[in-house]
Design a protein around this motif. Structure first.
Motif, PDB file in Angstrom:
ATOM      1  N   ARG A 190       0.832  -1.211   0.000  1.00  0.00           N
ATOM      2  CA  ARG A 190       0.000   0.000   0.000  1.00  0.00           C
ATOM      3  C   ARG A 190       0.853   1.241   0.000  1.00  0.00           C
ATOM      4  O   ARG A 190       0.466   2.274  -0.515  1.00  0.00           O
ATOM      5  CB  ARG A 190      -0.907   0.006   1.233  1.00  0.00           C
ATOM      6  N   LEU A 191       2.013   1.141   0.571  1.00  0.00           N
ATOM      7  CA  LEU A 191       2.884   2.330   0.629  1.00  0.00           C
ATOM      8  C   LEU A 191       4.021   2.165  -0.380  1.00  0.00           C
ATOM      9  O   LEU A 191       4.633   1.080  -0.466  1.00  0.00           O
ATOM     10  CB  LEU A 191       3.508   2.467   2.015  1.00  0.00           C
ATOM     11  N   PRO A 192       4.302   3.188  -1.141  1.00  0.00           N
ATOM     12  CA  PRO A 192       5.433   3.058  -2.059  1.00  0.00           C
ATOM     13  C   PRO A 192       6.725   3.079  -1.248  1.00  0.00           C
ATOM     14  O   PRO A 192       6.976   3.980  -0.487  1.00  0.00           O
ATOM     15  CB  PRO A 192       5.289   4.310  -2.937  1.00  0.00           C
ATOM     16  N   GLU A 193       7.484   2.022  -1.317  1.00  0.00           N
ATOM     17  CA  GLU A 193       8.710   2.005  -0.507  1.00  0.00           C
ATOM     18  C   GLU A 193       9.853   1.384  -1.313  1.00  0.00           C
ATOM     19  O   GLU A 193       9.628   0.586  -2.235  1.00  0.00           O
ATOM     20  CB  GLU A 193       8.456   1.246   0.796  1.00  0.00           C
ATOM     21  N   GLU A 194      11.031   1.666  -0.992  1.00  0.00           N
ATOM     22  CA  GLU A 194      12.206   1.140  -1.670  1.00  0.00           C
ATOM     23  C   GLU A 194      12.341  -0.349  -1.379  1.00  0.00           C
ATOM     24  O   GLU A 194      11.941  -0.819  -0.308  1.00  0.00           O
ATOM     25  CB  GLU A 194      13.456   1.865  -1.153  1.00  0.00           C
ATOM     26  N   LYS A 195      12.917  -1.066  -2.357  1.00  0.00           N
ATOM     27  CA  LYS A 195      13.049  -2.522  -2.203  1.00  0.00           C
ATOM     28  C   LYS A 195      13.824  -2.868  -0.914  1.00  0.00           C
ATOM     29  O   LYS A 195      13.410  -3.712  -0.140  1.00  0.00           O
ATOM     30  CB  LYS A 195      13.776  -3.061  -3.431  1.00  0.00           C
ATOM     31  N   LYS A 196      14.962  -2.175  -0.748  1.00  0.00           N
ATOM     32  CA  LYS A 196      15.832  -2.469   0.405  1.00  0.00           C
ATOM     33  C   LYS A 196      15.108  -2.234   1.736  1.00  0.00           C
ATOM     34  O   LYS A 196      15.204  -3.026   2.673  1.00  0.00           O
ATOM     35  CB  LYS A 196      17.092  -1.570   0.356  1.00  0.00           C
ATOM     36  N   GLU A 197      14.403  -1.148   1.691  1.00  0.00           N
ATOM     37  CA  GLU A 197      13.666  -0.775   2.917  1.00  0.00           C
ATOM     38  C   GLU A 197      12.642  -1.849   3.271  1.00  0.00           C
ATOM     39  O   GLU A 197      12.481  -2.237   4.423  1.00  0.00           O
ATOM     40  CB  GLU A 197      12.911   0.541   2.671  1.00  0.00           C
TER      41      GLU A 197
END
Ligand SMILES: Nc1ncnc2c1ncn2[C@@H]1O[C@H](COP(=O)(O)OP(=O)(O)OP(=O)(O)O)[C@@H](O)[C@H]1O
Ligand SMILES: [Mg+2]
Length: 500
Positions: free
Chosen positions: A117-124
């Motif tokens: 649901r939240l756009p987040e970085e892969k690593k994160e």
């Protein structure tokens, strides 16, 4: 609350116990036997599915790695190749790999069907997911056994099945499959939380209600305790009204106090009548003893008047003796009347005729004083009573004489009679000096007088005669403007024209 307080103490306590114990008990029962069971069923079904997937991935990855012993293909790639096709079959399931040597994490699939649901970085994302599962990974690495555990994302709960990947008895990685718990799981645990708060609240309310009831009880008991102390000092004090059993106690105590007052009054009355009877006996004896010498003095004075007519100023002395003898005779007669409670001969009579004869007898006295007589005799209907005419005449004579003595020249004496229910009421009203309120309780007592030449027996005799006729006498008086004496006697017949 007032409705609750009106209930009996037993009901109040039962309701409180019910609220305080039964409701929370029912809630706990539900929590233990239903809510927990639902969770078990839910967890069991999901766990079975995740175990199957995790085992499938594990077995295939292991097979791939074993079939090519010299395979230099990285573990991550083998895992992705095996898992990728599965992801499409199990939407909502996330399958992950933790490479123990590199510490890398490979994640395939999403817990939420429509992706993150939240756009987040892969690593994160990897770090977050590793953090969420870290405890499970460590446990599997330490024990070398597969485990299932409940985890928590930032907004929900999920179940995960972690399996160790062992090559040559060495754990090289951990593979796990995870899935969100069915929304009903979260709802039921939320429900349980709500239920626990409700239980706590109801417990709190129960305790507060118990304390309020106990304090209320103690307060009411204290009021009763203080009240009984006051009652001990003054029987006329009344305990306040209260609801419920306490109210019944206070009314019972008040009733008891009233009973005691009545009893005391009765004892007092009895003592007074006993005293009056004893006093009457003594008075009659004294009066009899006095009568003989007074008659002798009177006879001697009359003989002197005849035999010593020539003596100067004899008339004056004889008159003085006569006046004193008359006074003494009056006192003796009054004493004898007071001492003799017997009503004598009883006959039927019209009270209006009796009043007329009293007024006729006292006519010279009334006209001498110049007082106006107001006796509306016109249209009088006979009011028949039974009694001793001589004694009743004495009652009205005494009242009329008192009224005349209380008035000056321009006073008005009003006499009225009428039937009131089963009674005849005769009122003797004057416009005289009136009686001070502090004297009113005493005027019917024998020997109470405020007059210089009075004996204080007139009203005492009136009261006695009226009482032995089954009647009563009352007084209304305003100091300075007049008095009214009302004699009530039992009516024998009304509107009878001829009286035998
Ligand atoms: N009509 C009245 N107006 C004012 N005071 C009255 C009246 N009748 C009675 N009293 C008061 O009540 C007292 C008692 O009256 P009561 O007739 O018993 O005795 P008395 O008149 O004083 O003496 P006696 O024995 O001669 O009648 C009186 O002394 C008087 O103070
Ligand atoms: Mg009098």
């Amino acid at each position: 609350m007032p409705f609750f307080r009106r209930q009996s103490l037993k009901t109040q306590l039962l309701v409180i116990v019910f609220l305080a114990l039964l409701l929370p008990a029912a809630a706990m029962f539900y929590d233990i036997f239903f809510a927990a069971k639902t969770d078990d069923v839910l967890i069991h079904a999901t766990d079975k599915k995740l175990t199957r997937i995790a085992n499938l991935v594990h077995d295939q990855v292991r097979r791939e790695l074993k079939s090519y012993p010299g395979n230099s293909q990285p573990l991550e790639e083998v895992f992705t190749a095996v898992t990728d096709p599965l992801i499409k079959h199990y939407p909502g399931v996330r399958i992950c790999l933790y490479d123990k040597d590199s510490g890398d994490i490979t994640i395939l699939g999403y817990l939420h069907e429509f992706g993150t649901r939240l756009p987040e970085e892969k690593k994160e994302r990897e770090r977050r997911i590793y953090n969420e599962t870290k405890a499970g990974i460590n446990a599997v690495l330490a024990s070398g056994n597969a485990i299932s555990r409940l985890g928590k994302t930032y907004d929900d709960q999920f179940l995960e099945r972690l399996v160790p990947l062992q090559i040559n008895s060495r754990t090289i990685a951990v593979i796990w499959a995870e899935e969100m718990m069915h929304p009903i799981f979260a709802r039921s645990s939320r429900m349980r939380l709500v239920i626990r708060y409700v239980i706590l609240g109801v417990f709190g309310l129960g305790i507060a209600a118990s304390l309020a009831t106990i304090f209320g009880l103690v307060r009411r008991i204290n009021i009763i305790k203080d009240g009984t102390v006051k009652l001990e000092q003054n029987l006329n004090y009344a305990l306040p009204q209260m609801p419920g059993e306490m109210g019944q106690i206070t009314s019972a105590i008040n009733k008891m106090a009233r009973g005691l007052i009545e009893k005391e009054q009765l004892i007092d009355q009895y003592r007074r009548s006993e005293n009056l009877i004893a006093m009457g006996r003594t008075i009659t004896e004294i009066a009899h003893e006095l009568r003989a010498p007074v008659s002798v003095i009177q006879a001697a004075a009359q003989a002197m008047a005849l035999n010593f007519q020539d003596l100067p100023r004899l008339d004056e002395y004889i008159q003085q003796i006569d006046r004193q003898v008359e006074r003494h005779s009056k006192l003796i007669n009054e004493l004898l009347d007071f001492g003799r409670p017997d009503p004598g001969t009883i006959e039927k009579m019209d009270i209006n005729e009796l009043i007329k004869s009293v007024l006729t007898a006292n006519e010279p006295l009334i006209s001498k004083t110049g007082i106006k007589l107001n006796y509306p005799s016109a249209g009088h209907k006979p009011l028949v009573i039974q009694g001793n005419a001589e004694k009743l005449k004495q009652v009205f004579t005494n009242l009329i004489i008192n009224a005349l003595e209380a008035m000056r020249q321009n006073g008005v004496l009003t006499i009225e009679s009428h039937a009131a229910g089963e009674q005849v009421a005769v009122s003797v009203r004057d416009t005289g000096e009136g009686i001070p309120p502090e004297d009113l309780p005493n005027i019917f007592e024998p020997f109470y007088t405020k007059k210089a030449g009075g004996n204080g027996l007139g009203l005492a005799i009136c009261k006695r005669i009226v009482q032995i006729h089954g009647g009563s006498i009352e007084v209304k008086s305003v100091k300075g403007s007049g008095s009214e004496f009302i004699v009530s006697l039992p009516l024998y017949e009304r509107d009878v024209m001829a009286v035998e």
